[in-house]
Every structure is written in structure tokens, then in C-alpha cells.
Design an enzyme around this catalytic site. Structure first.
Site, PDB file in Angstrom:
ATOM      1  N   LYS A 170     -12.741  -5.831   0.670  1.00 34.14           N
ATOM      2  CA  LYS A 170     -12.579  -4.918  -0.629  1.00 34.14           C
ATOM      3  C   LYS A 170     -11.484  -6.482  -1.665  1.00 34.14           C
ATOM      4  O   LYS A 170     -12.237  -6.695  -2.671  1.00 34.14           O
ATOM      5  CB  LYS A 170     -11.943  -3.804  -0.598  1.00 34.14           C
ATOM      6  CG  LYS A 170     -12.226  -2.719   0.745  1.00 34.14           C
ATOM      7  CD  LYS A 170     -10.893  -1.369   0.372  1.00 34.14           C
ATOM      8  CE  LYS A 170     -11.985  -0.178   1.094  1.00 34.14           C
ATOM      9  NZ  LYS A 170     -11.929  -0.806   2.870  1.00 34.14           N
TER      10      LYS A 170
ATOM     11  N   GLU B 272     -16.377   2.246   7.411  1.00 38.20           N
ATOM     12  CA  GLU B 272     -15.667   1.292   8.469  1.00 38.20           C
ATOM     13  C   GLU B 272     -15.646   1.956   9.498  1.00 38.20           C
ATOM     14  O   GLU B 272     -15.049   3.243   9.561  1.00 38.20           O
ATOM     15  CB  GLU B 272     -14.948   1.386   7.681  1.00 38.20           C
ATOM     16  CG  GLU B 272     -13.910  -0.170   6.794  1.00 38.20           C
ATOM     17  CD  GLU B 272     -13.017  -0.339   6.087  1.00 38.20           C
ATOM     18  OE1 GLU B 272     -12.743  -1.295   7.317  1.00 38.20           O
ATOM     19  OE2 GLU B 272     -12.439  -0.837   5.049  1.00 38.20           O
TER      20      GLU B 272
ATOM     21  N   ARG C  46       0.768  -1.107  -0.376  1.00 33.70           N
ATOM     22  CA  ARG C  46       0.010  -0.027   0.431  1.00 33.70           C
ATOM     23  C   ARG C  46       0.798   1.243   0.272  1.00 33.70           C
ATOM     24  O   ARG C  46       1.988   1.575   0.831  1.00 33.70           O
ATOM     25  CB  ARG C  46      -0.810  -0.243   1.581  1.00 33.70           C
ATOM     26  CG  ARG C  46      -1.936   1.342   1.738  1.00 33.70           C
ATOM     27  CD  ARG C  46      -2.402   1.240   2.455  1.00 33.70           C
ATOM     28  NE  ARG C  46      -3.651   0.537   2.195  1.00 33.70           N
ATOM     29  CZ  ARG C  46      -5.340   0.474   2.740  1.00 33.70           C
ATOM     30  NH1 ARG C  46      -4.849   0.817   3.930  1.00 33.70           N
ATOM     31  NH2 ARG C  46      -6.267  -0.747   2.329  1.00 33.70           N
TER      32      ARG C  46
ATOM     33  N   ARG D 213      -9.817   7.873   0.413  1.00 33.65           N
ATOM     34  CA  ARG D 213      -9.956   8.427   2.056  1.00 33.65           C
ATOM     35  C   ARG D 213     -10.840   8.636   2.852  1.00 33.65           C
ATOM     36  O   ARG D 213      -9.417   9.787   2.655  1.00 33.65           O
ATOM     37  CB  ARG D 213      -9.240   7.183   2.298  1.00 33.65           C
ATOM     38  CG  ARG D 213      -9.632   6.698   4.177  1.00 33.65           C
ATOM     39  CD  ARG D 213      -8.511   5.597   4.941  1.00 33.65           C
ATOM     40  NE  ARG D 213      -9.679   4.296   4.452  1.00 33.65           N
ATOM     41  CZ  ARG D 213      -9.254   2.920   4.902  1.00 33.65           C
ATOM     42  NH1 ARG D 213      -8.332   3.100   5.775  1.00 33.65           N
ATOM     43  NH2 ARG D 213      -9.695   1.973   4.897  1.00 33.65           N
TER      44      ARG D 213
END
Length: 734
Positions: free
Chosen positions: A454, A422, A261, A356
């Protein structure tokens, strides 16, 4: 509902003249079609009308955004003046600025809805044009829509700034304590996660609601916030047998999910190597996510096994920036992930991109909420023979963070239609969800999807034909998750267009929050002062956050002790709240409200919970039990169990029918009589099974409190079968 009617229902009255003139465009299409055959002149006139409407809408949005930015700047300067000049820092002034920021926030929410409604309007009218005229205007008008985009959420930056200023107003100008960067430390901690889908119509509204209670978490406070700061990209690894996918879907012990990531631009120098483990052995069976950072130029060599964990640890020791515990943790994580690469033959499978917005108190990980929008799946594999990565690089180089990735082949891109919310609570530390969050999660704005993943969703979309199992929520994709709007939840406006939060004015909401805080402090003081009396009871949890409910088995409750405990607590507040009880193993229990104030009898019935609450009048006498009901979400497996029961009955009836047909076709007179009896029994029991199936389905849907077991069906079937056998024996032996 036709879109014209839907558009009228969503129009914000003060901006009515700035919306797309959908009815005018539709009438223009219809009247010209009825008058004559559509020709090039009609096409040119219609395209000009479309451009005029697009310019009108886009110019309005641009002007409103500039107005919002100017108002935010004004509030920022005024708050700075309050901070520099303490004489101006009064409660009244802070309240005025809070009101101004709330009004700006509502305008941002209205503007987001305005933008989306108009964008859908242009798509609808283009589709209607192509259908009626047999011409392809959708493709030729794409460039105009790209030059003046209405399809992107461009309000995150405004929300972040409003959140920062609103937090200053909440703290009366004092900076928030805690390290914001600590929110990014996600190394090996437990949390209970719940996941929800949010329709694009509601994304900005949900962000605004959360922002009113939790600040937006900005990791780097030293730079100006930009849109790219919210971008997150993750490359998920698996093998071509999809062992990691299967393990995660089946929730096997020790199942892993491995991803690389990075945050922000594609050129980010730091890549986080992450591993999620379900029921990790080294943590006594707790599920955990751990990770460590790695420089981008070292990732390929790490994947190939050339850059070893020992070298990573040596470099960390040489820099001297990490303590020994951190170094040992990185060594353990990097060794485990590299071992999985070698043993499981892992390769890049799928990339997931999203923007996000995280909400969290700086340095406090007890409650964290994240909202991921613009979610896009991008293929990284070469299963279909297409080479997508250069020189076996760990990720493809033709996909950066330029959503919606229109330059990539359509078969390589999947745009998820919803945003994902979430909520992460550290329940093992006693953290309870606050009341405002419970109200939001029970509202029309969110759609709960338990255990949504996901990666599992992306893999099932791209490689569904290769997978033996698919996640349960795929069926939810075929349903509209939007629900009727509730006036007591979300952001709305009064008849005078004043902002309403959950159906209340902001001052009423703040007063409610202060009341809850006072109740919390009172409950904690009561629990502390009466700790000795509670020590002898079987209470299993303490008040933490909003008033909670404690459950203990009914057999352990002594009525006289409960009554004396009630009298001992009478000096405290009689707390009342909206409860969400959880009943373990469907046992009957006693619940205590606000630190064992009054006993509540609970009796689980079916999929609902019936509650008898003992209330008192002003003289301290019981008014008698009051029936309450708490609804519990029904999982899909309950419906499937009902269906399996119905199929089992049908299988038995089919077997009985086979015997009956054999007796009728190949037997004598006596056999044919027995066969006729068995046919009648099979028919009656089939109809009865259908009735029971429909009855149970109705009860489950409405969470009916009746009995779900079948009392008479099996007994009556046995009686019928025995009677048929007796008749058969009698006729045969006579």
C-alpha cells in the site's frame, strides 16, 4: 461493450423494473437532439426524468435494506429461541435457519451489484448528456447524488450480522470458543501473505464467499457493530530521500516500514506505533511486524524524542497490567523506532485510509483473511511548499474518516480503484490453504498482485518524479482486471433463482466439506498409525488440513519400498484433490498423494509442470502413467528475459551491420564483397532472432512444454561468420 448492453447482462430478472431506465434516457437525449437544438425546456425535462429515476432506484435500495434488516432480526430471534428451548434445537430447524440466512446473504450480494450498476448508469448518462448538449449537468447533479448516495458500500453491517448468525447455525447454537480480541494481537509473529486486487463489482460477493467458511472477526463483542468500526487509518513515515521506500521496494536486508495506525474514528485515544522489518537480524532473518500502543496525546512528544522508551516502560510497570516479557518487548520496539526517527530524519509522508473486513476464527491466527475497500491515499508532507499539518503535528487535522474526502484538495487525494484482499497463513506451523480458499483465489473474482504494498503504491503515485525506482504492478493499473465469469466459482443462481455456491446448492457444498473433513481425519489416523514406517523414508511434511502433496528427490526412491508402502496404505481412503505442487530448484521428484498412496513422477518443463500419475484399477494393478498438467503462474520477469535475449541478438546484428557498411563504403572490390556477405548474415540473423522471440513469447503465454533454449541459432551463426571470413581471406590472398 456499450453500457446499455452491459446493463442488460447484469440485470437481476426479478428486479428488472427497478433499474435505471438507461435506454429511455438515452433515447430522450437522441430524439430531442435530432428534432431540434437542445434548449432550456429540454434540459428541465431531462433533469426531472433523472430525478425520477434516482428516486426510484434509491427507494428500492432503501426498501430492500429494510427488508434485509427485518429478515436478519427474525433469524436472530428464532435462533435465540432455539438456544433457550433445547427441544426446538433440531438438525432440521438449524438447517432451515441456515437456508434462510443464505438466501438473505444472496439478496445482499444482489443488492450490492444492483446499487453499483445503477450508480455507474447515472454517471454514464450524465457524461453522455454533457458530451451531446455541451452543458455541464454532471457538476450540478452532484448534490442530488450525494443526498441519495449509491456509490458507497453500505452492506458491511448486514454481512457482519449474517456472519455471526451463520456461525451460530454452523455450531448448532454453541458460542464460538476463543477470544475475539486476540485477533488484534499482531505483535511479532510470522506469516506468509499473498495479496490480490478485487474489482468493485466483486467486493460484496467475495466477502459473502469467505463469510460462508470463516466468521467475520469483531474485536469488541460488547458493543453494537457500526460502519466506523471497520475504518483503519495509517500515517507512513519516511525521509525526503525516500530511503525506507527504496529499501522496501528492493527488499534490502533489515528494510523497515514505520507507520502510526488507529482504528475507528479520528478521535481514537490509542495509536499503534508499528514497524515492519524485512529479514530482522534479531529473529534469525525472519520478516516480522511488531508494534506497541501509545496514547494520542503522547505521540508528538515521542516523535520529538521527549517521551522516551524508559518513561513508557516505567508507566507500564506502575499500572501493573503487563508482564515483564511484554514490557521488555515494548522497550525493545519503542527504542528501535525512536532510533530510526533520529538517525533517518523521518517525517509524515502519506496517510492511507480504508475500511477493513477481517475473517478469522477467534483466537486462531493460523488463517486470517482481510479485505480492504474504499482505499484512499492522502498526502501528509510539505514537499511542494504547502503546509498540511498544524504546528508540526504528527498528522493533518482536516482529514478524518469521511470517505471519499471530497472536501480535501484533489491533488492531495488519490482513491485506489480496487479493493485489496490479503490471505495470511502461518506456513511455518504447517498450515495449508483450505480447498474453498484455493477455489476462490483461482477464480475470476480476484487478480493476484505479488508483493503489492500500500505504501509503495501511494508513494509512487504522489512522488513518482522523485523516486529512482517504481514498483512493477503500476503497469497493471492500465489493464482491466475483470475476467469472464466462471459458473463453478462464486455466487450465482439457478434458473429458478435458487442460490448456488461454486455452482452447487448449499447442501451439496456442506456435504463436500464434511467429506473433506472425513478424509482429513482418515489421513491423520493413517499417518499416525504408520508413523514408524514413514520414519525411515524421506517424507518432509505431514497431512495438515486438506490432502497435501509431499515431494522427495527421485534418486532417493526405491521402487520396491514404494510398492510395499502403497500396499500397506491400501486400507485407507484413496484421497483425491486438486493439487498445487511447488517444485524446488526444478528437480525431478516423486510426489505422494494422501500419505504416500501412489507415486507421481514430476518433470518440470519450461513454465509448466508435467505429471505422470500411476493409477490402479480395482484389482490393485497399475493402469499405467496418466499425463496430468499443473499450470504455474508466469511472472513478468520471464517475458522480460525473453525480450533481453532478443535485444542481445539485435545488438550483435547491428555491430555486424556497422562493419559491413564500412567495408562497402570505404573498401575496394574484395572488401565490398565481404561487406555484402556480412549484410546478408546480419539480415538473416535479425529475422531469425525475431522469429525466436515471437516463438518463445507464444510458448510462455500458453505454458508450452517444448524447449526454451536455442539449439541451432548460435551454431548456424558461427558457421556463417567462419564461412564469410574464409571467403574474405580467399579473395584477398588470391
Amino acid at each position: 461493450m456499450k453500457y446499455g448492453s452491459e446493463l442488460q447482462d447484469n440485470v437481476f430478472a426479478p428486479w428488472r423494473l427497478s433499474y435505471i431506465a438507461y435506454d429511455v434516457l438515452k433515447m430522450e437525449l437522441k430524439t430531442r437532439q435530432l428534432d431540434h437544438q437542445w434548449n432550456d425546456a429540454d434540459e428541465a425535462d431531462f433533469v426531472e426524468l433523472l430525478h425520477n429515476e434516482l428516486n426510484k432506484v434509491y427507494d428500492f435500495v432503501t426498501a430492500k435494506l429494510r427488508e434485509v434488516e427485518a429478515r436478519i432480526t427474525y433469524c436472530e430471534r428464532t435462533i435465540g429461541t432455539f438456544q433457550k428451548n433445547p427441544t426446538m434445537s433440531s438438525e432440521a430447524n438449524w438447517g432451515i435457519m441456515d437456508d434462510a440466512l443464505t438466501e438473505v446473504l444472496f439478496d445482499v450480494n444482489d443488492l450490492a451489484k444492483f446499487t453499483r450498476v445503477n450508480y455507474i448508469g447515472f454517471q454514464k448518462i450524465l457524461k453522455k448528456h454533457d458530451k451531446w448538449t455541451n452543458r455541464s449537468l454532471q457538476h450540478s447533479f452532484v448534490e442530488a447524488l450525494r443526498s441519495k448516495p449509491l456509490d458507497k458500500q453500505r452492506f458491511d453491517v448486514a454481512i457482519v450480522y449474517i456472519s455471526s448468525l451463520h456461525d451460530l447455525c454452523r455450531l448448532r447454537g454453541q458460542p464460538r470458543n476463543g477470544n475475539s480480541a486476540a485477533g488484534g494481537d499482531q505483535n511479532a509473529f510470522e506469516r506468509a501473505t499473498s495479496k490480490y486486487w478485487i474489482h468493485p463489482d466483486n467486493v460484496t460477493e467475495v466477502k459473502a464467499i469467505i463469510m460462508l467458511h470463516l466468521p467475520v472477526l469483531v474485536f469488541n463483542q460488547n458493543k453494537k457493530y457500526e460502519e466506523s468500526d471497520s475504518a483503519i487509518s495509517s500515517v507512513y513515515y519516511d525521509n525526503y530521500d525516500f530511503d525506507l521506500y527504496t529499501g522496501r521496494l528492493q527488499r534490502d536486508e533489515g528494510a523497515e516500514a514505520i507507520r502510526f495506525r488507529w482504528y475507528g474514528p479520528y478521535e481514537s485515544p490509542n495509536i499503534f506505533i508499528e514497524r515492519k522489518t524485512h529479514h530482522a537480524e534479531w529473529l534469525n532473518g525472519a520478516s516480522v511486524k511488531d508494534r506497541f500502543p501509545l496514547k494520542e496525546d503522547k505521540v508528538n512528544s515521542y516523535v520529538a524524542g521527549e517521551y522516551t522508551p524508559e518513561q513508557i516502560v516505567e508507566q507500564m510497570r506502575a499500572k501493573g497490567t503487563a508482564d515483564e516479557d511484554t514490557i521488555n518487548s515494548v522497550n525493545f520496539i519503542s527504542t528501535g523506532i525512536q532510533t530510526s526517527f533520529k538517525e533517518k530524519n523521518l517525517t509524515p509522508i502519506c496517510r492511507i485510509f480504508y475500511n477493513r473486513t477481517a475473517f478469522q476464527l477467534p483466537g486462531d491466527q493460523k488463517l486470517r483473511i482481510s479485505l480492504d475497500s474504499d482505499m484512499t491515499y492522502i498526502r501528509e508532507d510539505d514537499l511542494d511548499g504547502v503546509k498540511r499539518r498544524d504546528n508540526n503535528n504528527w498528522r493533518r487535522t482536516d482529514a478524518h474518516i469521511d470517505y471519499p474526502f471530497s472536501h480535501l484538495p484533489k491533488k492531495d487525494v488519490y482513491r485506489f480503484p480496487y479493493a485489496v484482499l490479503e490471505t495470511k497463513l502461518q506456513t511455518h506451523l504447517g498450515q495449508e490453504p483450505p480447498q474453498w480458499l484455493t477455489t476462490l483465489l483461482d477464480s475470476h473474482l480476484v487478480h493476484e498482485v505479488p508483493r503489492f504494498s500500500k505504501y509503495l503504491h501511494g508513494a509512487s503515485f504522489f512522488y513518482g518524479e522523485r523516486l529512482p525506482l517504481l514498483p512493477w504492478w503500476l503497469s497493471e493499473m492500465n489493464t482491466d482486471i475483470r475476467k469472464p465469469r466462471s459458473m463453478n466459482a462464486g455466487l450465482s443462481r439457478s434458473k429458478s433463482f435458487k442460490p448456488l455456491i461454486d455452482g452447487q446448492y448449499r447442501h451439496a457444498m456442506e456435504e463436500e466439506e464434511r467429506r473433506m473433513e472425513r478424509q482429513e481425519r482418515t489421513a491423520k489416523s493413517v499417518a499416525a498409525s504408520d508413523g514408524s514406517s514413514l520414519a525411515g523414508s524421506t517424507v518432509h511434511s505431514q497431512i495438515a488440513g486438506p490432502p497435501s502433496i509431499t515431494i522427495q528427490p527421485a534418486g532417493n526412491v526405491d521402487a520396491s519400498k514404494a510398492k510395499s508402502s502403497k500396499k500397506a496404505k491400501s486400507g485407507g481412503d484413496n484421497l483425491s484433490s486438486t493439487y498445487s505442487p511447488s517444485i524446488g530448484n526444478n528437480e525431478k521428484g516423486v510426489m505422494y498423494r494422501g500419505g504416500a498412496v501412489s507415486p507421481i513422477e514430476i518433470e518440470p518443463v519450461g513454465e509448466a509442470v508435467a505429471i505422470d500419475i500411476v493409477e490402479e484399477d480395482g484389482n490393485g494393478k497399475d493402469k499405467g502413467p496418466v499425463k496430468r498438467r499443473v499450470k504455474v503462474k508466469v511472472e513478468p520477469k520471464v517475458f522480460f528475459a525473453n525480450e533481453r535475449t532478443f535485444i542481445s541478438w539485435l545488438q550483435f546484428c547491428a555491430l555486424l551491420l556497422t562493419v559491413a557498411l564500412n567495408l562497402l563504403n570505404f573498401g575496394d572490390f574484395v572488401s565490398r564483397i565481404s561487406g555484402a556477405l556480412f549484410i546478408c548474415i546480419a539480415g538473416v540473423m535479425s529475422i531469425y532472432a525475431l522469429y525466436r522471440f515471437e516463438r518463445r513469447a507464444w510458448m510462455i503465454n500458453r505454458q508450452h512444454t517444448g524447449r526454451y533454449d536455442d539449439i541451432w541459432g548460435p551454431a548456424v551463426l558461427c558457421v556463417f561468420l567462419v564461412a564469410a571470413l574464409i571467403v574474405n581471406f580467399y579473395l584477398r590472398f588470391r
